[in-house]
Scaffold this motif. Structure first.
Motif, PDB file in Angstrom:
ATOM      1  N   PRO A 107     -28.336  50.646 -33.719  1.00  0.00           N
ATOM      2  CA  PRO A 107     -26.927  50.796 -34.078  1.00  0.00           C
ATOM      3  C   PRO A 107     -26.405  49.543 -34.762  1.00  0.00           C
ATOM      4  CG  PRO A 107     -27.285  51.283 -31.753  1.00  0.00           C
ATOM      5  CD  PRO A 107     -28.559  50.722 -32.292  1.00  0.00           C
ATOM      6  N   ILE A 108     -25.512  49.746 -35.696  1.00  0.00           N
ATOM      7  CA  ILE A 108     -24.934  48.612 -36.414  1.00  0.00           C
ATOM      8  C   ILE A 108     -24.211  47.676 -35.437  1.00  0.00           C
ATOM      9  CG2 ILE A 108     -22.755  49.729 -37.022  1.00  0.00           C
ATOM     10  CD1 ILE A 108     -23.103  48.431 -39.833  1.00  0.00           C
ATOM     11  N   GLN A 109     -23.663  48.240 -34.348  1.00  0.00           N
ATOM     12  CA  GLN A 109     -22.996  47.414 -33.349  1.00  0.00           C
ATOM     13  C   GLN A 109     -23.980  46.439 -32.700  1.00  0.00           C
ATOM     14  OE1 GLN A 109     -22.856  50.735 -33.800  1.00  0.00           O
ATOM     15  NE2 GLN A 109     -21.488  51.653 -32.342  1.00  0.00           N
ATOM     16  N   LYS A 110     -25.200  46.924 -32.433  1.00  0.00           N
ATOM     17  CA  LYS A 110     -26.210  46.077 -31.791  1.00  0.00           C
ATOM     18  C   LYS A 110     -26.609  44.929 -32.719  1.00  0.00           C
ATOM     19  CE  LYS A 110     -30.725  46.388 -29.578  1.00  0.00           C
ATOM     20  NZ  LYS A 110     -31.844  47.280 -29.239  1.00  0.00           N
ATOM     21  N   ILE A 111     -26.771  45.243 -33.979  1.00  0.00           N
ATOM     22  CA  ILE A 111     -27.122  44.216 -34.968  1.00  0.00           C
ATOM     23  C   ILE A 111     -26.006  43.168 -35.039  1.00  0.00           C
ATOM     24  CG2 ILE A 111     -27.536  43.796 -37.429  1.00  0.00           C
ATOM     25  CD1 ILE A 111     -28.744  46.714 -37.465  1.00  0.00           C
ATOM     26  N   PHE A 112     -24.753  43.651 -35.130  1.00  0.00           N
ATOM     27  CA  PHE A 112     -23.613  42.748 -35.195  1.00  0.00           C
ATOM     28  C   PHE A 112     -23.540  41.887 -33.943  1.00  0.00           C
ATOM     29  CE2 PHE A 112     -19.278  41.696 -34.019  1.00  0.00           C
ATOM     30  CZ  PHE A 112     -18.843  41.010 -35.141  1.00  0.00           C
ATOM     31  N   ALA A 113     -23.627  42.539 -32.777  1.00  0.00           N
ATOM     32  CA  ALA A 113     -23.500  41.801 -31.511  1.00  0.00           C
ATOM     33  C   ALA A 113     -24.567  40.723 -31.386  1.00  0.00           C
ATOM     34  CB  ALA A 113     -23.571  42.768 -30.333  1.00  0.00           C
ATOM     35  N   SER A 114     -25.777  41.046 -31.777  1.00  0.00           N
ATOM     36  CA  SER A 114     -26.871  40.075 -31.696  1.00  0.00           C
ATOM     37  C   SER A 114     -26.578  38.847 -32.560  1.00  0.00           C
ATOM     38  CB  SER A 114     -28.167  40.745 -32.140  1.00  0.00           C
ATOM     39  OG  SER A 114     -29.188  39.800 -32.287  1.00  0.00           O
ATOM     40  N   ARG A 115     -26.119  39.084 -33.764  1.00  0.00           N
ATOM     41  CA  ARG A 115     -25.822  37.960 -34.673  1.00  0.00           C
ATOM     42  C   ARG A 115     -24.555  37.214 -34.260  1.00  0.00           C
ATOM     43  NH1 ARG A 115     -27.382  41.186 -40.243  1.00  0.00           N
ATOM     44  NH2 ARG A 115     -29.615  41.184 -39.849  1.00  0.00           N
ATOM     45  N   PHE A 116     -23.562  37.962 -33.799  1.00  0.00           N
ATOM     46  CA  PHE A 116     -22.299  37.360 -33.378  1.00  0.00           C
ATOM     47  C   PHE A 116     -22.527  36.422 -32.201  1.00  0.00           C
ATOM     48  CE2 PHE A 116     -18.208  37.407 -31.095  1.00  0.00           C
ATOM     49  CZ  PHE A 116     -17.331  37.102 -32.126  1.00  0.00           C
ATOM     50  N   GLU A 117     -23.359  36.833 -31.234  1.00  0.00           N
ATOM     51  CA  GLU A 117     -23.617  36.016 -30.055  1.00  0.00           C
ATOM     52  C   GLU A 117     -24.307  34.692 -30.392  1.00  0.00           C
ATOM     53  OE1 GLU A 117     -22.390  36.299 -27.023  1.00  0.00           O
ATOM     54  OE2 GLU A 117     -21.312  38.036 -27.821  1.00  0.00           O
ATOM     55  N   GLN A 118     -24.936  34.613 -31.542  1.00  0.00           N
ATOM     56  CA  GLN A 118     -25.609  33.378 -31.943  1.00  0.00           C
ATOM     57  C   GLN A 118     -24.639  32.353 -32.533  1.00  0.00           C
ATOM     58  OE1 GLN A 118     -28.879  34.411 -34.530  1.00  0.00           O
ATOM     59  NE2 GLN A 118     -29.788  35.773 -33.007  1.00  0.00           N
ATOM     60  N   LEU A 119     -23.413  32.780 -32.810  1.00  0.00           N
ATOM     61  CA  LEU A 119     -22.427  31.875 -33.391  1.00  0.00           C
ATOM     62  C   LEU A 119     -21.878  30.926 -32.340  1.00  0.00           C
ATOM     63  CD1 LEU A 119     -20.380  34.457 -35.507  1.00  0.00           C
ATOM     64  CD2 LEU A 119     -22.197  32.926 -36.309  1.00  0.00           C
ATOM     65  N   ALA A 120     -21.346  29.804 -32.813  1.00  0.00           N
ATOM     66  CA  ALA A 120     -20.674  28.857 -31.921  1.00  0.00           C
ATOM     67  C   ALA A 120     -19.388  29.491 -31.398  1.00  0.00           C
ATOM     68  CB  ALA A 120     -20.356  27.569 -32.680  1.00  0.00           C
ATOM     69  N   ASP A 121     -18.939  29.048 -30.225  1.00  0.00           N
ATOM     70  CA  ASP A 121     -17.737  29.617 -29.617  1.00  0.00           C
ATOM     71  C   ASP A 121     -16.524  29.528 -30.546  1.00  0.00           C
ATOM     72  OD1 ASP A 121     -18.940  30.467 -27.289  1.00  0.00           O
ATOM     73  OD2 ASP A 121     -18.405  28.673 -26.143  1.00  0.00           O
ATOM     74  N   TRP A 122     -16.359  28.396 -31.233  1.00  0.00           N
ATOM     75  CA  TRP A 122     -15.202  28.249 -32.109  1.00  0.00           C
ATOM     76  C   TRP A 122     -15.239  29.271 -33.238  1.00  0.00           C
ATOM     77  CZ3 TRP A 122     -15.639  27.470 -37.291  1.00  0.00           C
ATOM     78  CH2 TRP A 122     -16.873  26.989 -37.779  1.00  0.00           C
ATOM     79  N   GLU A 123     -16.457  29.578 -33.733  1.00  0.00           N
ATOM     80  CA  GLU A 123     -16.570  30.536 -34.832  1.00  0.00           C
ATOM     81  C   GLU A 123     -16.300  31.966 -34.343  1.00  0.00           C
ATOM     82  OE1 GLU A 123     -19.353  31.165 -38.765  1.00  0.00           O
ATOM     83  OE2 GLU A 123     -20.249  30.218 -37.004  1.00  0.00           O
ATOM     84  N   LYS A 124     -16.768  32.273 -33.128  1.00  0.00           N
ATOM     85  CA  LYS A 124     -16.460  33.589 -32.543  1.00  0.00           C
ATOM     86  C   LYS A 124     -14.952  33.763 -32.400  1.00  0.00           C
ATOM     87  CE  LYS A 124     -20.562  33.656 -29.643  1.00  0.00           C
ATOM     88  NZ  LYS A 124     -21.031  33.623 -28.252  1.00  0.00           N
ATOM     89  N   SER A 125     -14.289  32.730 -31.898  1.00  0.00           N
ATOM     90  CA  SER A 125     -12.839  32.789 -31.714  1.00  0.00           C
ATOM     91  C   SER A 125     -12.125  32.955 -33.049  1.00  0.00           C
ATOM     92  CB  SER A 125     -12.327  31.521 -31.021  1.00  0.00           C
ATOM     93  OG  SER A 125     -12.846  31.432 -29.720  1.00  0.00           O
ATOM     94  N   MET A 126     -12.584  32.248 -34.044  1.00  0.00           N
ATOM     95  CA  MET A 126     -11.974  32.319 -35.370  1.00  0.00           C
ATOM     96  C   MET A 126     -12.135  33.732 -35.962  1.00  0.00           C
ATOM     97  SD  MET A 126     -12.926  30.168 -38.825  1.00  0.00           S
ATOM     98  CE  MET A 126     -14.449  31.061 -39.023  1.00  0.00           C
TER      99      MET A 126
END
Length: 169
Positions: A107-126
């Motif tokens: 699922p596209i959500q799984k792909i997104f979530a996997s990549r999103f989780e690799q980001l720094a906390d500040w970037e996730k918040s942004m």
């Protein structure tokens, strides 16, 4: 290109990515992303009911029932009367339903979530703040939406009621 057009282009690319993914899902297993997600929820628990699935998907029980009717008609699920409460029907996958899940693309959500989780906390918040602001700019603050990405391009009329954002205004 000015920033408004650049932002609109980026949004269009996001929408297009979900459309293309929906087509991939439909071609690979003949299911909409919403139907596939429901099958996966059913596969994750042994004693699913329409009510429990509706809560898990954050949609109405009527919507889940309509989706279940379609999955049952295609022999992807079974509904069995619960022996302790005959008013309840337990929902389980058929072998054909398990094969559909196994053959479906990620699922596209799984792909997104996997990549999103690799980001720094500040970037996730942004990114979260930017996405919420975009939703606000589109008057989408009060639209009921589950964390399931889907588009209306490959779904039939009954499914479209569930995922068509224009019906939630």
């Amino acid at each position: 290109m000015d920033r408004t057009n650049a932002t609109l282009t980026a949004l269009r690319r996001i929408l297009r990515a979900t459309e293309l993914h929906s087509k991939d899902v439909a071609q690979s297993v003949g299911l909409t992303p919403v139907q596939l997600r429901l099958l996966k929820f059913i596969g994750e628990c042994e004693c699913a009911t329409a009510k429990s699935l509706a809560v898990q998907m954050r949609v109405s029980q009527a919507t889940v029932t309509t989706l279940l009717d379609k999955l049952e008609a295609r022999s992807l699920i079974d509904r069995i009367v619960y022996r302790f409460d005959r008013r309840q029907k337990m929902i389980s996958l058929t072998p054909k339903g398990r094969i559909a899940i196994e053959n479906a693309p990620d699922p596209i959500q799984k792909i997104f979530a996997s990549r999103f989780e690799q980001l720094a906390d500040w970037e996730k918040s942004m990114l979260l703040a930017a996405a919420e602001r975009i939703a606000s700019l589109l008057d989408a603050d009060n639209i009921d939406a589950a964390p399931i990405l889907a588009t209306g391009s490959i779904v039939d009329e009954l499914d479209a009621e569930f995922i068509d954002p224009s019906t939630h205004r």
